[in-house]
Design an enzyme around this catalytic site. Structure first.
Site, PDB file in Angstrom:
ATOM      1  N   HIS A 165      51.364  44.121  32.723  1.00 27.00           N
ATOM      2  CA  HIS A 165      49.781  43.856  33.314  1.00 27.00           C
ATOM      3  C   HIS A 165      48.660  44.069  32.762  1.00 27.00           C
ATOM      4  CE1 HIS A 165      47.709  42.908  37.018  1.00 27.00           C
ATOM      5  NE2 HIS A 165      47.152  43.810  37.104  1.00 27.00           N
ATOM      6  N   ASP A 166      48.653  44.924  31.874  1.00 24.00           N
ATOM      7  CA  ASP A 166      47.553  45.227  30.977  1.00 24.00           C
ATOM      8  C   ASP A 166      47.107  44.426  29.779  1.00 24.00           C
ATOM      9  OD1 ASP A 166      46.405  47.729  32.294  1.00 24.00           O
ATOM     10  OD2 ASP A 166      47.493  49.003  30.883  1.00 24.00           O
ATOM     11  N   ASP A 174      54.748  40.926  32.911  1.00 24.03           N
ATOM     12  CA  ASP A 174      53.861  41.818  34.296  1.00 24.03           C
ATOM     13  C   ASP A 174      54.868  41.959  35.348  1.00 24.03           C
ATOM     14  OD1 ASP A 174      52.039  42.596  36.026  1.00 24.03           O
ATOM     15  OD2 ASP A 174      50.677  41.084  35.754  1.00 24.03           O
ATOM     16  N   SER A 213      43.813  40.999  37.931  1.00 20.20           N
ATOM     17  CA  SER A 213      44.308  41.794  38.689  1.00 20.20           C
ATOM     18  C   SER A 213      43.785  41.841  40.224  1.00 20.20           C
ATOM     19  CB  SER A 213      44.189  43.483  38.232  1.00 20.20           C
ATOM     20  OG  SER A 213      44.991  44.370  39.103  1.00 20.20           O
ATOM     21  N   ARG A 233      47.749  57.974  39.576  1.00 13.96           N
ATOM     22  CA  ARG A 233      47.339  57.082  38.370  1.00 13.96           C
ATOM     23  C   ARG A 233      48.541  56.985  37.553  1.00 13.96           C
ATOM     24  NH1 ARG A 233      44.095  53.055  36.482  1.00 13.96           N
ATOM     25  NH2 ARG A 233      43.270  53.686  34.053  1.00 13.96           N
TER      26      ARG A 233
END
EC number: 2.3.1.31
Length: 385
Positions: A356-357, A323, A158, A227
């Site tokens: 993405h994680d 992603d 990232s 968040r």
């Protein structure tokens, strides 16, 4: 790779002053920071030749604590403990791994929550705008202080991948390899859009107080909301169905309770928002997301394509099939540009549903390719290939 021995990898925070009034850090903006400290941690030992050092660059809300524990009884290890440690892909019995909290962060390094030496109070929004290039230049000063002249590799996911690529362009002769995971040499417009909505949630919280909220709870609602949106961009539709589906909370009735939290996915987002509020500074969130927006290897270097001509390191660019935040065309583009410039680059795609994680959740999918890449770099350094 060998099976990791059953042992506790212990670490401690260390601090280095990388800018002083006599040796200030001049930023890309032209602004000057005359007092900069970076918090860092070291795992493993450098070889006598100093040729086994790997720099890990962290993502948006990460820190220097990439692996291990501060005490044997710590309940939770560092954020990339699956990757770093004895017998793991970044084997601390073989490599010396260094990770620092970025410039602009809030976990020991100088950032907007730090005291401005000119005013005696936290910088807040008086902190200058920073870029990924500024972060990397500060890291280079840290390595100079530690006596590290050349790196085996720079790796990160990232925002950490952005730093890794910036390292390869700004200091092309200081590393043999670079491993950007789920990142790019410039941010795309949809990513900038996501970041702007998150920042507006913070900036429009009445408790933001123009950035000078220190000593108060601060923009709790704004940061938590930011968040929550960020977490959506870190996941995928596929992973949301797998983890939550349309399940409601025990005892909840969406038809009767109006806009209260009813679905499991809603509860998850609120939980993640509150967790971040407890450990992260809202101003740092603003500054680091803006640094992501500003990321462009080509700025001041002729063009984006021209910047890739500077890369001397061998590149292993890793994309993630699902992603949303950094689509795989971005990593493929990096490989294509490096190759077009005559460099060496290869692309690897993680077949993970976790968005993405995935570089955190499913690291096992890329552990062996990364291990192999590092061993090949070692062989090249030793003149064996």
């Amino acid at each position: 790779m060998n099976a990791a021995p059953v042992q506790t990898l212990l670490s401690r925070r260390q601090y280095a002053r990388v800018a002083t009034p006599e040796n200030p850090l001049v930023l890309e903006s032209g602004r000057v920071l005359r007092d900069v400290t970076l918090c860092y941690e070291v795992f493993g030992r450098p070889s006598p030749a100093g040729d086994n050092v790997i720099l890990v660059c962290h993502a948006l809300t990460g820190d220097s604590h990439v692996a291990g524990r501060y005490r044997p009884d710590d309940p939770k290890p560092g954020w990339w403990d699956d990757a770093v440690g004895p017998g793991k892909a970044l084997d601390t019995d073989r490599y010396c791994v260094i990770c620092s909290n970025v410039l602009g962060g809030c976990q020991g390094s100088t950032g907007p929550s730090s005291v401005n030496p000119e005013t005696g109070r936290p910088y807040g929004l008086d902190f200058p705008i920073i870029t990924v290039r500024d972060m990397v230049r500060a890291q280079a000063r840290l390595l100079d202080l530690l006596g590290v002249r050349r790196l085996l590799a720079v790796i990160g996911g990232s925002l950490g991948a952005m730093q890794a690529l910036e390292w390869a362009v700004t200091y092309p002769d200081r590393m043999l390899g670079v491993i950007p995971i789920g990142g790019a040499g410039r941010f795309h417009p949809q990513g900038i859009a996501f970041n702007e909505v998150q920042r507006q949630a913070i900036l429009n919280d009445p408790d933001f107080r123009g950035g000078q909220y220190y000593g108060t709870p601060g923009p709790v609602r704004g940061l938590a909301t930011a968040r929550m949106l960020g977490m959506i961009t870190y996941r995928s539709d596929e992973s949301m169905w797998t983890q939550f589906g349309r399940e409601v909370l025990a005892g909840a009735d969406p038809l009767q309770q109006g806009f209260g939290v009813a679905y499991q996915v809603e509860s998850y987002l609120h939980y993640q928002g509150q967790k971040l509020v407890e450990r992260f500074d809202a101003n740092s969130y603003l500054y680091l997301t803006r640094a992501m927006d500003l990321m462009d290897l080509g700025r001041g270097r002729g063009s984006y394509e021209e910047a890739h001509r500077r890369i001397q390191a061998r590149v292993l660019a890793i994309g993630i099939r699902s992603d949303l935040l950094f689509p795989t065309y971005l990593q493929r583009e990096t490989v294509e540009l490096v190759r077009a410039a005559g460099g060496r680059a290869e692309y690897l795609e993680m077949d993970s549903p976790w968005g993405h994680d995935a570089f955190l959740v499913d690291f096992h999918l890329i552990a062996e390719p990364i291990h192999r890449f590092l061993r090949e770099l070692e062989a090249e350094a030793a003149g064996q290939v």
